[in-house]
Design a protein around this motif. Structure first.
Motif, PDB file in Angstrom:
ATOM      1  N   GLY A  50       0.821  -1.205   0.000  1.00 27.70           N
ATOM      2  CA  GLY A  50       0.000   0.000   0.000  1.00 27.70           C
ATOM      3  C   GLY A  50       0.857   1.257   0.000  1.00 27.70           C
ATOM      4  O   GLY A  50       0.547   2.243  -0.678  1.00 27.70           O
ATOM      5  N   ALA A  51       1.954   1.222   0.759  1.00 30.42           N
ATOM      6  CA  ALA A  51       2.873   2.364   0.782  1.00 30.42           C
ATOM      7  C   ALA A  51       3.562   2.537  -0.568  1.00 30.42           C
ATOM      8  O   ALA A  51       3.792   3.659  -1.030  1.00 30.42           O
ATOM      9  CB  ALA A  51       3.912   2.184   1.886  1.00 30.42           C
TER      10      ALA A  51
ATOM     11  N   ARG B 222       2.276   1.705  -3.519  1.00 34.76           N
ATOM     12  CA  ARG B 222       1.295   2.284  -4.448  1.00 34.76           C
ATOM     13  C   ARG B 222       1.115   3.769  -4.188  1.00 34.76           C
ATOM     14  O   ARG B 222       0.979   4.569  -5.126  1.00 34.76           O
ATOM     15  CB  ARG B 222      -0.045   1.544  -4.331  1.00 34.76           C
ATOM     16  CG  ARG B 222      -0.034   0.171  -4.991  1.00 34.76           C
ATOM     17  CD  ARG B 222      -1.437  -0.380  -5.131  1.00 34.76           C
ATOM     18  NE  ARG B 222      -2.006  -0.741  -3.846  1.00 34.76           N
ATOM     19  CZ  ARG B 222      -1.859  -1.941  -3.260  1.00 34.76           C
ATOM     20  NH1 ARG B 222      -1.133  -2.872  -3.872  1.00 34.76           N
ATOM     21  NH2 ARG B 222      -2.414  -2.203  -2.103  1.00 34.76           N
ATOM     22  N   GLN B 223       1.127   4.164  -2.914  1.00 35.00           N
ATOM     23  CA  GLN B 223       0.975   5.581  -2.589  1.00 35.00           C
ATOM     24  C   GLN B 223       2.155   6.395  -3.137  1.00 35.00           C
ATOM     25  O   GLN B 223       1.964   7.474  -3.711  1.00 35.00           O
ATOM     26  CB  GLN B 223       0.887   5.773  -1.076  1.00 35.00           C
ATOM     27  CG  GLN B 223       0.621   7.218  -0.652  1.00 35.00           C
ATOM     28  CD  GLN B 223       0.457   7.346   0.850  1.00 35.00           C
ATOM     29  OE1 GLN B 223       0.537   6.355   1.587  1.00 35.00           O
ATOM     30  NE2 GLN B 223       0.231   8.562   1.309  1.00 35.00           N
TER      31      GLN B 223
ATOM     32  N   ARG C 121       1.805   6.693  -6.901  1.00 35.28           N
ATOM     33  CA  ARG C 121       0.751   7.646  -7.283  1.00 35.28           C
ATOM     34  C   ARG C 121       1.253   9.087  -7.164  1.00 35.28           C
ATOM     35  O   ARG C 121       0.859   9.958  -7.944  1.00 35.28           O
ATOM     36  CB  ARG C 121      -0.495   7.434  -6.414  1.00 35.28           C
ATOM     37  CG  ARG C 121      -1.248   6.141  -6.719  1.00 35.28           C
ATOM     38  CD  ARG C 121      -2.598   6.120  -6.046  1.00 35.28           C
ATOM     39  NE  ARG C 121      -3.201   4.801  -6.109  1.00 35.28           N
ATOM     40  CZ  ARG C 121      -3.290   3.949  -5.088  1.00 35.28           C
ATOM     41  NH1 ARG C 121      -2.791   4.295  -3.895  1.00 35.28           N
ATOM     42  NH2 ARG C 121      -3.851   2.771  -5.239  1.00 35.28           N
TER      43      ARG C 121
END
Length: 283
Positions: free
Chosen positions: A35-36, A38-39, A42
């Motif tokens: 998740g980190a 992907r952040q 982005r």
């Protein structure tokens, strides 16, 4: 993580069009959850440094990094990284207009080298070039550069040495810039005007306005460093302008950017037409 990946892209370690490592590999490398990852990806996608960011295939480094790294959506970069490509792009216009407010014109003098080279190579030929530059007056007490220990017995003498050093740099850079631009008249028949005006204060910021469509803005950030003048070592507070982080604003990039560009022109013109005075590039 985003800062590290951005550095790899801007340094050329990751090339335009190259696929990034998989999210799994990035998670392992940085010791974080996916998740980190992907952040972070982005964030770089929002800066136009990456494309194809998804949960599936690895992201790709943007094919046109020049626009991503220097356009209005780009993260701030040091003046000598961000200014040169924007000045070069400005010289593609038939009428080039550059307004600058700075402590010395060293950054602009260096940045203008590439478009001059392209003009001499026959790759660019603007019909007209107008350059206006606001610099601090030689008659003021500079806020910086200034000696660190203002209470020392020789502080006044030290500040005078620093002022003379700055004045020599101001004049030399201005003369080189003026000479190189005015030479375009004789060599290429380009209508060139270069004007300087003196400010009654030390500017805490630097500003470049390009063709009435872009505003590039940076803070002068003071740092303590040592300099040798006439075999004397002086501790001073100074702001190395070429390292100042430059923020870009552009007409057409939204109301916020448009307003900043317009108001920057209003501010510059007001200084030029009111409290500034004649500036002569001599010691």
């Amino acid at each position: 993580m985003a800062d590290e990946l951005r550095a790899r892209i801007t340094s050329g370690q990751l090339q335009p069009g190259q696929r990034m490592p998989t999210q799994a590999k990035l998670a392992d490398e940085f010791g974080v959850e996916r998740g980190a990852v992907r952040q972070a990806l982005r964030i770089l996608q929002s800066e136009h440094l990456l494309t194809n960011v998804s949960k599936g295939a690895p992201a790709t480094v943007a094919p046109d990094l020049g626009k991503a790294l220097t356009g209005p959506g780009a993260p701030p970069q040091p003046t000598m990284v961000a200014l040169a490509p924007r000045v070069a792009a400005a010289f593609a216009a038939p009428h080039v207009e550059i307004d600058a407010l700075c402590l010395t014109s060293v950054s602009l003098t260096l940045a203008i080298g590439e478009p001059l080279r392209r003009i001499h190579a026959g790759q660019l030929k603007p019909a007209k070039v107008d350059v206006r530059i606001l610099l601090p007056s030689r008659d003021i007490s500079l806020a910086f550069p200034t000696s660190v220990d203002a209470s020392a017995d020789d502080a006044v003498d030290a500040d005078e040495q620093l002022r003379r050093r700055w004045l020599t740099q101001r004049n030399a850079q201005g003369q080189v810039l003026q000479h190189n631009l005015l030479a375009l008249r004789a060599t290429h028949g380009i209508d060139v005007r270069v004007s300087f005006r003196a400010l009654p204060f030390t500017p805490p910021v630097k500003l470049y306005l390009l063709n009435s469509t872009e505003a590039l803005f940076a803070y002068y950030t003071l740092a303590r460093r040592e300099v040798e003048i006439d075999h004397r070592h002086l501790e001073m507070y100074d702001a190395p302008g070429i390292q100042s982080m430059l923020f870009a604003f552009e007409q057409g990039a939204g109301l916020r950017d448009m307003t900043f560009v317009e108001q920057s022109h209003v501010w510059f013109n007001a200084l030029w037409e009111t409290i500034s005075s004649e500036l002569v590039l001599t010691s």
